[in-house]
Design an enzyme around this catalytic site. Structure first.
Site, PDB file in Angstrom:
ATOM      1  N   MET A  72       4.497  -0.268   5.511  1.00  0.00           N
ATOM      2  CA  MET A  72       4.135  -0.615   6.888  1.00  0.00           C
ATOM      3  C   MET A  72       3.996   0.610   7.780  1.00  0.00           C
ATOM      4  O   MET A  72       3.458   0.506   8.882  1.00  0.00           O
ATOM      5  CB  MET A  72       5.146  -1.588   7.477  1.00  0.00           C
ATOM      6  CG  MET A  72       4.888  -3.026   7.078  1.00  0.00           C
ATOM      7  SD  MET A  72       5.685  -4.177   8.193  1.00  0.00           S
ATOM      8  CE  MET A  72       5.294  -5.724   7.379  1.00  0.00           C
ATOM      9  N   ASN A  87       0.857  -1.188   0.000  1.00  0.00           N
ATOM     10  CA  ASN A  87       0.000   0.000   0.000  1.00  0.00           C
ATOM     11  C   ASN A  87       0.886   1.229   0.000  1.00  0.00           C
ATOM     12  O   ASN A  87       2.061   1.159   0.370  1.00  0.00           O
ATOM     13  CB  ASN A  87      -0.892   0.028   1.244  1.00  0.00           C
ATOM     14  CG  ASN A  87      -0.097  -0.040   2.530  1.00  0.00           C
ATOM     15  OD1 ASN A  87       0.251  -1.130   2.995  1.00  0.00           O
ATOM     16  ND2 ASN A  87       0.217   1.117   3.113  1.00  0.00           N
ATOM     17  N   HIS A 115      10.820  -6.473  11.993  1.00  0.00           N
ATOM     18  CA  HIS A 115      12.025  -5.639  11.897  1.00  0.00           C
ATOM     19  C   HIS A 115      13.135  -6.389  11.157  1.00  0.00           C
ATOM     20  O   HIS A 115      14.198  -6.636  11.711  1.00  0.00           O
ATOM     21  CB  HIS A 115      12.502  -5.240  13.297  1.00  0.00           C
ATOM     22  CG  HIS A 115      11.519  -4.447  14.068  1.00  0.00           C
ATOM     23  ND1 HIS A 115      11.600  -4.272  15.438  1.00  0.00           N
ATOM     24  CD2 HIS A 115      10.412  -3.761  13.676  1.00  0.00           C
ATOM     25  CE1 HIS A 115      10.594  -3.525  15.856  1.00  0.00           C
ATOM     26  NE2 HIS A 115       9.856  -3.205  14.806  1.00  0.00           N
TER      27      HIS A 115
END
EC number: 1.1.3.50
Length: 519
Positions: A124, A120, A440
């Protein structure tokens, strides 16, 4: 290019729209305002302004729709709202993310069963917790003399503050109780303190969470030379005579493929898809995809003792409200984990019906552990199999070493100690989340001081032996870290963007000088 929505050529092509890609757009807009910039994002625009955090969407239905639209090929799969809700053996993504369909684990390895991505505008950063601690000790990159200034720049771009929850009930109490068992022997910078967060308050005191929209800022959105193209899959970085020359991009709306020439290309996807694109482009340094590392995560929960309801306002669609606070237990080399202690609005475990929860009195504790870096930990790619986007399929090879297990055991003991210091534990023992849960991921396009085969890019993030090609994102971080990597990754992006801006400005000045000489 008749019928194409893309330009034929730009000065800088940026792949991705997360915080680091957006940092390139921002710095170039500020420091090379005449440069033409095209940003390509495979996913749709899900928020307004583009890249904004979905937690800022107050309507629950619209927020849920934005999350689903971010889940790419995983849209429609069952999700969980917190990492601690994932029980051993279950594979579920958090809202706004999706998991690898296969290739996430191999026999005899730990793998990354919950490695996740988002597709998107904003990446994130449209879904993150916005924690922006600074690295400490061996987390810091030793060969960057300007790292502290770069971190200051990243703070500015992300809108980081430690005052978002000033006055939140019980937050001082939580920090006091943690400090009593943590601070002894620590230097002031490494003692318990409020978590630096990328968040600010509106005039009506409502919270606004930073996404890529904040990193871009008005200077980028108002830059007539900047264009953002969503639903655009970059399938290849073009290289001519050994130099980056542009990108090949597939319009996801029409299916047509186009070529966009560029003087510079920045690949700023995540730590899995950035090396994927380089691999698909035939750009394969020895270290590409290697030194993959995640932060093993341990979670626990406690309830504050001796507190009463202060009747504050309820939460607006997130886990944090005015009763909330986030405390930070910084990483040290002696205690190689980073602590994130959040006050929650509800208990993560069932409580007795006649025992109502005082808002802010439930404390969720998480410790993130730095990985024992190994060259063999890697994301590899299979040219004979394609993923949902038609790119080479990912194959993750990942193991926890004996040292990793020792650190995890220490973290489990430490989190129970911290939980008991804060209040009454709600569970008997801590829970270790499956690999990949931290989100991460780092190291796969790692930065190095020299081109020694153990790194992918230079201290300016330029890929070794491919002039004009830069990489960005958490994958660039070369050190083992336990703290949230976003601030550091944005800091490194600032350095790379300034390198491009400097070269563009220098080329422009030389061109103007040549024109004057001709006249």
């Amino acid at each position: 290019m008749s019928g194409s929505r893309y330009p034929a050529a730009v000065d800088v092509a940026i792949v991705g729209s997360g915080p680091t890609a957006s940092a390139y757009a921002r710095i170039l807009s500020e420091e090379a305002p005449g440069a033409s910039i095209a940003m390509f994002e495979v996913g749709p625009t899900v928020s307004n302004p583009p890249g904004a955090h979905v937690k800022n969407i107050e309507d629950p239905e619209r927020r849920s729709h934005a999350q689903r639209a971010s889940e790419g090929p995983g849209a429609g799969a069952e999700t969980v709202n917190s990492p601690g809700a994932v029980k051993s053996g279950e594979r579920r993504a958090r809202p706004g993310t999706y998991l690898l369909q296969d290739g996430y684990v191999f026999p005899g390895e730990d793998g990354m069963p919950v490695a996740a991505m988002s597709s998107n505008v904003g990446g994130m950063a449209a879904h993150w917790t916005a924690a922006c601690p600074r690295p400490g000790g061996t987390e810091r990159i030793p060969f960057l003399p300007d790292l502290e200034q770069l971190l200051d720049d990243a703070d500015r771009l992300l809108g980081v503050t430690t005052h978002a929850f000033d006055g939140a009930p019980f937050s001082d109490l939580v920090r006091e109780r943690l400090a009593a068992v943590v601070d002894n022997g620590r230097k002031p910078a490494f003692r318990v303190q409020p978590m630096p967060l990328a968040v600010h308050r509106r005039e009506d005191a409502g919270l606004v969470w930073s996404g890529s929209d904040v990193v871009m800022g008005e200077v980028t959105r108002e830059n007539p030379q900047f264009d953002l193209f969503d639903e655009s899959l970059v399938t290849r970085v073009l290289v001519e005579d050994g130099v980056a020359a542009g990108v090949e991009v597939q319009d996801r709306r029409s299916g047509a493929t186009h070529r966009v020439s560029a003087r510079y290309v920045v690949v700023g996807g995540d730590a899995l898809r950035t090396p994927q694109l380089l691999w698909a482009s035939g750009i394969r340094p020895d270290a590409l995809g290697r030194y993959l590392n995640d932060q093993a995560q341990v979670v626990f929960a406690s309830r504050l003792r001796g507190v009463t309801d202060l009747q504050g306002p309820p939460a607006a669609g997130g886990t944090l409200s005015e009763q909330s606070g986030v405390a930070w237990v910084p990483y040290t080399d002696e205690a190689p984990f980073h602590g994130q202690v959040m006050q929650l609005d509800a208990s993560p475990v069932p409580l007795a019906e006649d025992d109502p929860v005082v808002p802010g009195s439930i404390v969720g504790l998480g410790l993130f552990c730095a990985k024992d870096l190994q060259r063999e930990d890697r994301v590899a790619f299979d040219n004979t199999v394609h993923d949902s986007y038609g790119m080479p399929a990912m194959r993750i090879h990942y193991r926890l070493t004996q040292r990793d297990h020792e650190i995890l055991d220490r973290a489990k003991r430490e989190i129970v100690r911290l939980g008991k210091a804060v209040g009454e534990p709600l569970v008997e023992r801590p829970f270790v989340l499956p690999p990949g849960a931290s989100l991460h991921y780092q190291g796969t396009t790692r930065m190095g001081e020299t081109d020694d085969g153990e790194s992918v890019c230079s201290p300016d993030s330029q890929v070794w032996e491919v002039p004009g090609l830069f990489v960005a994102g958490n994958g660039v971080i070369p050190t083992a870290t336990a703290c949230n990597p976003t601030l550091t990754a944005v800091a490194l992006a600032v350095r790379g963007a300034r390198k491009i801006a400097e070269e563009l400005t220098s080329a422009l000045l030389m061109s103007e000088s040549d024109n004057r000489m001709v006249k």
